[in-house]
Design an enzyme around this catalytic site. Structure first.
Site, PDB file in Angstrom:
ATOM      1  N   SER A   1       0.829  -1.199   0.000  1.00 61.48           N
ATOM      2  CA  SER A   1       0.000   0.000   0.000  1.00 61.48           C
ATOM      3  C   SER A   1       0.867   1.254   0.000  1.00 61.48           C
ATOM      4  O   SER A   1       2.028   1.215   0.387  1.00 61.48           O
ATOM      5  CB  SER A   1      -0.892   0.013   1.239  1.00 61.48           C
ATOM      6  OG  SER A   1      -1.927  -0.921   1.075  1.00 61.48           O
ATOM      7  N   CYS A   2       0.234   2.349  -0.407  1.00 59.40           N
ATOM      8  CA  CYS A   2       0.880   3.662  -0.410  1.00 59.40           C
ATOM      9  C   CYS A   2       1.582   3.921   0.914  1.00 59.40           C
ATOM     10  O   CYS A   2       0.980   3.663   1.955  1.00 59.40           O
ATOM     11  CB  CYS A   2      -0.178   4.731  -0.647  1.00 59.40           C
ATOM     12  SG  CYS A   2       0.411   6.411  -0.425  1.00 59.40           S
ATOM     13  N   PRO A   3       2.820   4.402   0.977  1.00 62.23           N
ATOM     14  CA  PRO A   3       3.634   4.858  -0.151  1.00 62.23           C
ATOM     15  C   PRO A   3       4.650   3.827  -0.626  1.00 62.23           C
ATOM     16  O   PRO A   3       5.551   4.168  -1.371  1.00 62.23           O
ATOM     17  CB  PRO A   3       4.366   6.052   0.460  1.00 62.23           C
ATOM     18  CG  PRO A   3       4.634   5.613   1.869  1.00 62.23           C
ATOM     19  CD  PRO A   3       3.486   4.705   2.253  1.00 62.23           C
ATOM     20  N   MET A   4       4.498   2.563  -0.181  1.00 65.38           N
ATOM     21  CA  MET A   4       5.543   1.567  -0.435  1.00 65.38           C
ATOM     22  C   MET A   4       5.822   1.260  -1.910  1.00 65.38           C
ATOM     23  O   MET A   4       6.979   1.110  -2.280  1.00 65.38           O
ATOM     24  CB  MET A   4       5.237   0.288   0.359  1.00 65.38           C
ATOM     25  CG  MET A   4       5.597   0.432   1.824  1.00 65.38           C
ATOM     26  SD  MET A   4       7.353   0.887   1.994  1.00 65.38           S
ATOM     27  CE  MET A   4       7.338   1.686   3.574  1.00 65.38           C
TER      28      MET A   4
END
Lengths: 179, 74
Positions: free
Chosen positions: B12-15
């Site tokens: 998930s964001c920001p990964m």
């Protein structure tokens, strides 16, 4: 205007634009809050900016310092009031309260569970990743003095400084946030 | 000109952007990176990221929830 004057003006404007564009690369933040959700937002933004190749400076002051504490921090060598503050404040990303729906500490556990299920990085991971990516975290010396927090009570990979250290970065950035 | 395939699914964001940025940083100019993510925010994120960092992006393909883009390091 003569051609020479126009060309000179263009050159002058190009130089100014270059300066402005060079300064665009920075993001600065003040992390004042020690709330889990607010710190989470701060580090999501910091990581995003780092991924976009920006220089990021986070000035961490007052309750924000709770985020940078080692969970092993103790009151040893501190005076009575400092010991009390040390005892009463959470230590490190895993122990922070949420600003809403804290429910005496159950809230953060619930959010961590829900976030983990959706494979969202933990606050600890976000802090570690940002340091790995070269974030500049400046812990506020004055706040540390007030609450009896020593350098060794905080995690590695950060600096300790004053407001000028933050402002020096802030004046050269085009984005500044207070969280 | 090495080609790297990045499976960013499940993150998930920001990964997804962090992992892609880290891979591109390590690579050499001209290397290509094919990244696939199933994060709904990946498309606007990668467009903004490519625009800001200046690494050319070619073609976004979608298959179900998966979004695949190719980035060439500038």
């Amino acid at each position: 205007m003569t051609t020479d004057a126009v060309q000179e003006r263009i050159k002058e404007l190009e130089e100014r634009l270059e300066k402005v564009e060079a300064n665009r690369s920075n993001l600065t933040m003040v992390l004042f809050s020690g709330d889990f959700d607010k710190a989470f937002a701060a580090f999501i933004i910091a990581n995003g900016a780092l991924a976009m190749g920006k220089e990021v400076t986070i000035f961490v002051t007052f309750w924000g310092l709770d985020v940078l504490k080692k969970p092993t921090m103790t009151g040893a060598g501190k005076n009575f009031l400092e010991k009390m503050v040390t005892m009463m404040r959470p230590k490190g990303p895993a122990n922070l309260p949420t600003s809403k729906m804290n429910f005496a500490g159950i809230g953060p556990k619930l959010f961590n569970y829900m976030m983990g299920k959706k494979n969202i990085a933990s606050l600890q991971t976000l802090v570690d990743t940002s340091i790995e990516f070269g974030v500049k975290i400046v812990a506020c010396q004055m706040s540390m003095d007030v609450m009896g927090i020593k350098r060794e009570d905080l995690i590695d990979g950060i600096e300790v400084g004053g407001v000028a250290a933050y402002l020096g970065s802030s004046f050269n950035s085009n984005t500044s946030l207070f969280i | 000109m090495a080609k790297t395939t990045l499976d960013l699914k499940g993150l998930s964001c920001p990964m997804p952007i962090m992992k892609l940025a880290a891979a591109v940083k390590k690579g050499a100019s001209g290397d290509t990176f094919e990244a696939t993510s199933d994060d709904a925010g990946f498309e606007p994120d990668i467009i903004a990221w490519a625009k800001e960092t200046g690494h050319p992006m070619s073609g976004i393909t979608k298959a179900g929830k998966d979004i695949t883009v190719t980035i060439t390091k500038k």
